[in-house]
Design a protein around this motif. Structure first.
Motif, PDB file in Angstrom:
ATOM      1  N   GLU A   1      73.682 -96.220   0.809  1.00 57.33           N
ATOM      2  CA  GLU A   1      74.335 -95.532  -0.307  1.00 57.33           C
ATOM      3  C   GLU A   1      74.061 -96.250  -1.628  1.00 57.33           C
ATOM      4  O   GLU A   1      73.799 -95.608  -2.652  1.00 57.33           O
ATOM      5  CB  GLU A   1      75.834 -95.461  -0.040  1.00 57.33           C
ATOM      6  N   ALA A   2      74.103 -97.559  -1.617  1.00 60.57           N
ATOM      7  CA  ALA A   2      73.825 -98.332  -2.832  1.00 60.57           C
ATOM      8  C   ALA A   2      72.376 -98.134  -3.278  1.00 60.57           C
ATOM      9  O   ALA A   2      72.099 -97.995  -4.475  1.00 60.57           O
ATOM     10  CB  ALA A   2      74.106 -99.813  -2.592  1.00 60.57           C
ATOM     11  N   ASP A   3      71.445 -98.110  -2.331  1.00 52.40           N
ATOM     12  CA  ASP A   3      70.043 -97.878  -2.674  1.00 52.40           C
ATOM     13  C   ASP A   3      69.852 -96.489  -3.276  1.00 52.40           C
ATOM     14  O   ASP A   3      69.111 -96.321  -4.248  1.00 52.40           O
ATOM     15  CB  ASP A   3      69.146 -98.037  -1.446  1.00 52.40           C
ATOM     16  N   ALA A   4      70.518 -95.488  -2.718  1.00 51.17           N
ATOM     17  CA  ALA A   4      70.415 -94.124  -3.239  1.00 51.17           C
ATOM     18  C   ALA A   4      70.979 -94.054  -4.655  1.00 51.17           C
ATOM     19  O   ALA A   4      70.387 -93.413  -5.532  1.00 51.17           O
ATOM     20  CB  ALA A   4      71.145 -93.154  -2.321  1.00 51.17           C
ATOM     21  N   ASP A   5      72.103 -94.713  -4.903  1.00 50.44           N
ATOM     22  CA  ASP A   5      72.686 -94.728  -6.250  1.00 50.44           C
ATOM     23  C   ASP A   5      71.759 -95.445  -7.235  1.00 50.44           C
ATOM     24  O   ASP A   5      71.613 -95.021  -8.373  1.00 50.44           O
ATOM     25  CB  ASP A   5      74.049 -95.411  -6.240  1.00 50.44           C
ATOM     26  N   ARG A   6      71.147 -96.520  -6.807  1.00 51.21           N
ATOM     27  CA  ARG A   6      70.242 -97.267  -7.662  1.00 51.21           C
ATOM     28  C   ARG A   6      69.030 -96.422  -8.044  1.00 51.21           C
ATOM     29  O   ARG A   6      68.606 -96.385  -9.191  1.00 51.21           O
ATOM     30  CB  ARG A   6      69.788 -98.543  -6.942  1.00 51.21           C
ATOM     31  N   ARG A   7      68.463 -95.696  -7.059  1.00 45.79           N
ATOM     32  CA  ARG A   7      67.317 -94.828  -7.342  1.00 45.79           C
ATOM     33  C   ARG A   7      67.718 -93.683  -8.265  1.00 45.79           C
ATOM     34  O   ARG A   7      66.963 -93.306  -9.166  1.00 45.79           O
ATOM     35  CB  ARG A   7      66.731 -94.282  -6.045  1.00 45.79           C
ATOM     36  N   ALA A   8      68.897 -93.118  -8.061  1.00 39.90           N
ATOM     37  CA  ALA A   8      69.364 -92.018  -8.912  1.00 39.90           C
ATOM     38  C   ALA A   8      69.586 -92.503 -10.341  1.00 39.90           C
ATOM     39  O   ALA A   8      69.322 -91.775 -11.295  1.00 39.90           O
ATOM     40  CB  ALA A   8      70.643 -91.422  -8.344  1.00 39.90           C
ATOM     41  N   ALA A   9      70.059 -93.724 -10.505  1.00 41.15           N
ATOM     42  CA  ALA A   9      70.298 -94.274 -11.843  1.00 41.15           C
ATOM     43  C   ALA A   9      68.989 -94.474 -12.598  1.00 41.15           C
ATOM     44  O   ALA A   9      68.953 -94.367 -13.820  1.00 41.15           O
ATOM     45  CB  ALA A   9      71.058 -95.586 -11.744  1.00 41.15           C
ATOM     46  N   GLU A  10      67.920 -94.769 -11.884  1.00 37.57           N
ATOM     47  CA  GLU A  10      66.621 -94.955 -12.533  1.00 37.57           C
ATOM     48  C   GLU A  10      66.075 -93.626 -13.050  1.00 37.57           C
ATOM     49  O   GLU A  10      65.347 -93.600 -14.036  1.00 37.57           O
ATOM     50  CB  GLU A  10      65.628 -95.579 -11.554  1.00 37.57           C
ATOM     51  N   ILE A  11      66.435 -92.532 -12.413  1.00 40.05           N
ATOM     52  CA  ILE A  11      65.924 -91.211 -12.776  1.00 40.05           C
ATOM     53  C   ILE A  11      66.730 -90.603 -13.920  1.00 40.05           C
ATOM     54  O   ILE A  11      66.171 -89.960 -14.810  1.00 40.05           O
ATOM     55  CB  ILE A  11      65.952 -90.271 -11.554  1.00 40.05           C
ATOM     56  N   ARG A  12      68.056 -90.824 -13.920  1.00 42.82           N
ATOM     57  CA  ARG A  12      68.935 -90.236 -14.934  1.00 42.82           C
ATOM     58  C   ARG A  12      68.632 -90.788 -16.316  1.00 42.82           C
ATOM     59  O   ARG A  12      68.315 -91.958 -16.472  1.00 42.82           O
ATOM     60  CB  ARG A  12      70.398 -90.560 -14.611  1.00 42.82           C
ATOM     61  N   PRO A  13      68.762 -89.938 -17.346  1.00 41.21           N
ATOM     62  CA  PRO A  13      68.620 -90.461 -18.708  1.00 41.21           C
ATOM     63  C   PRO A  13      69.815 -91.353 -19.050  1.00 41.21           C
ATOM     64  O   PRO A  13      70.908 -91.186 -18.509  1.00 41.21           O
ATOM     65  CB  PRO A  13      68.606 -89.204 -19.586  1.00 41.21           C
ATOM     66  N   ARG A  14      69.589 -92.269 -19.951  1.00 41.84           N
ATOM     67  CA  ARG A  14      70.649 -93.191 -20.347  1.00 41.84           C
ATOM     68  C   ARG A  14      71.705 -92.456 -21.157  1.00 41.84           C
ATOM     69  O   ARG A  14      71.401 -91.866 -22.185  1.00 41.84           O
ATOM     70  CB  ARG A  14      70.056 -94.326 -21.179  1.00 41.84           C
TER      71      ARG A  14
END
Length: 62
Positions: A20-33
């Motif tokens: 779950e943490a890895d998925a959140d980390r990958r999603a954060a890289e894709i989302r705009p700031r």
């Protein structure tokens, strides 16, 4: 509950949390700031309010 069962459940849950943490980390890289967008938005609001406000006239000293 036997210690072996407890340990097995612990390992399973730990693996789920890591995934779950890895998925959140990958999603954060894709989302705009969002913080940059928010700062730009509030700056535009401030500029708009300054432009929309009536100009203040200086009092005439007599």
């Amino acid at each position: 509950m036997l210690p072996e069962q407890h340990l097995a459940l612990h390992h399973t849950r730990a693996a789920e949390l890591r995934a779950e943490a890895d998925a959140d980390r990958r999603a954060a890289e894709i989302r705009p700031r969002k913080d940059v967008r928010a700062r730009i938005g509030w700056t535009l609001v401030e500029v708009g309010l300054r432009l929309a406000s009536a100009p203040r006239t200086a009092a005439v000293a007599t």
